[in-house]
Write a protein that holds these residues in place. Sequence first.
Motif, short mmCIF file in Angstrom:
data_model
loop_
_atom_site.label_atom_id
_atom_site.label_comp_id
_atom_site.label_asym_id
_atom_site.label_seq_id
_atom_site.Cartn_x
_atom_site.Cartn_y
_atom_site.Cartn_z
N PRO A 52 -28.16 20.06 13.33
CA PRO A 52 -27.12 19.01 12.66
C PRO A 52 -27.69 18.14 11.82
N LEU A 53 -28.67 17.57 11.90
CA LEU A 53 -29.18 16.66 10.99
C LEU A 53 -29.52 17.11 9.44
N GLU A 54 -29.87 18.42 9.34
CA GLU A 54 -29.93 19.16 8.01
C GLU A 54 -28.46 19.20 7.39
N LEU A 55 -27.60 19.65 8.10
CA LEU A 55 -26.18 19.72 7.98
C LEU A 55 -25.58 18.46 7.25
N GLN A 56 -26.06 17.54 8.07
CA GLN A 56 -25.40 16.01 7.79
C GLN A 56 -26.14 15.88 6.37
N GLU A 57 -27.47 15.99 5.94
CA GLU A 57 -28.00 15.74 5.08
C GLU A 57 -27.47 16.32 3.91
N LEU A 58 -27.16 17.60 4.07
CA LEU A 58 -26.49 18.46 2.89
C LEU A 58 -25.30 17.96 2.56
N LEU A 59 -24.41 17.79 3.43
CA LEU A 59 -23.18 17.64 3.09
C LEU A 59 -22.95 16.01 2.59
N GLY A 60 -23.92 15.32 2.87
CA GLY A 60 -23.78 13.85 2.87
C GLY A 60 -22.67 13.55 3.96
N ALA A 61 -22.88 13.84 5.14
CA ALA A 61 -21.49 13.54 5.98
C ALA A 61 -21.79 12.30 6.87
N LYS A 62 -20.47 11.91 6.94
CA LYS A 62 -20.70 10.79 8.15
C LYS A 62 -20.65 11.25 9.54
N ILE A 63 -21.25 10.48 10.48
CA ILE A 63 -21.24 11.15 11.98
C ILE A 63 -20.46 10.06 12.38
N ALA A 64 -19.52 10.51 13.48
CA ALA A 64 -18.72 9.24 14.28
C ALA A 64 -18.08 10.30 15.36
N PRO A 65 -17.58 9.40 16.18
CA PRO A 65 -16.78 9.87 17.47
C PRO A 65 -15.31 10.24 17.27
N ILE A 66 -15.24 11.48 16.52
CA ILE A 66 -14.00 11.93 16.10
C ILE A 66 -13.28 12.95 16.95
N ALA A 67 -13.94 13.46 17.88
CA ALA A 67 -13.25 14.52 19.03
C ALA A 67 -12.66 13.82 20.06
N ALA A 68 -11.76 14.39 20.63
CA ALA A 68 -10.93 13.94 21.92
C ALA A 68 -11.06 15.33 22.91
N GLN A 69 -11.16 14.95 24.09
CA GLN A 69 -11.51 16.13 24.93
C GLN A 69 -10.14 16.89 25.23
N GLY A 70 -10.64 18.17 25.81
CA GLY A 70 -9.48 19.17 25.82
C GLY A 70 -9.37 20.18 24.57
N SER A 71 -9.37 21.54 25.19
CA SER A 71 -9.40 22.39 23.95
C SER A 71 -7.92 22.58 23.03
N HIS A 72 -8.34 22.89 21.98
CA HIS A 72 -6.81 22.84 21.26
C HIS A 72 -7.12 23.82 20.04
N PRO A 73 -6.18 24.59 19.75
CA PRO A 73 -6.48 25.97 18.89
C PRO A 73 -6.47 25.18 17.35
N LEU A 74 -6.45 24.14 17.12
CA LEU A 74 -6.57 23.55 15.73
C LEU A 74 -7.95 23.52 15.13
#
Length: 181
Positions: free
Chosen positions: A159-181
């Motif tokens: 995940p750290l290499e992915l973040q660096e490669l994409l220049g991504a932000k990391i944040a709490p953006i998930a909410a519990q509960g499975s969803h097909p989206l």
Amino acid sequence: MGHKKRKTTENSVGVGTPALMQLEEAGISFTIYTYKHDTLHETEGFGLEGAAQIDKDPNSMYKTLLVDIGERPGHDLVTAVVPVTCHLNLKQLAATVGVKKAQMADPDVAQKQTGYVVGGISPLGQKMKHVTVLDESMLNFEEVLISGGRRGLSVGVSPLELQELLGAKIAPIAAQGSHPL
């Protein structure tokens, strides 16, 4: 179905998706996981189907979603990556990228902007570069699985290499509960 560890630029699966090519060009080690996609499982979500077939913790498998954050639909998009066991918290994503409102992008727009089909969208190798936000839960794993750029193809990466490669932000953006989206 299976997995292969990749550390070279040789294409061992015969599919040079843009996602795999981006990882290879960056010199990032990754593992390829393949599974058979069954259209009967689409209501469960592609990631849950894949996690079951390759015997991986579904919490370590992530889905890529395109989100519209602009005034004009389809013009300002963000790539969000959340666990397949959760759904995206649109309000939290909007706050993370500094806008008032966010909504899921139209599937046709998502396909056109990324170059991938829905169910095979990867945060890597997209046709148009977008701001990317990774859910903070990724940091709980040494390896996370993301789409390799087609249905039935997942890629295990740090995940750290992915973040660096994409220049991504990391944040709490998930909410519990499975969803097909």
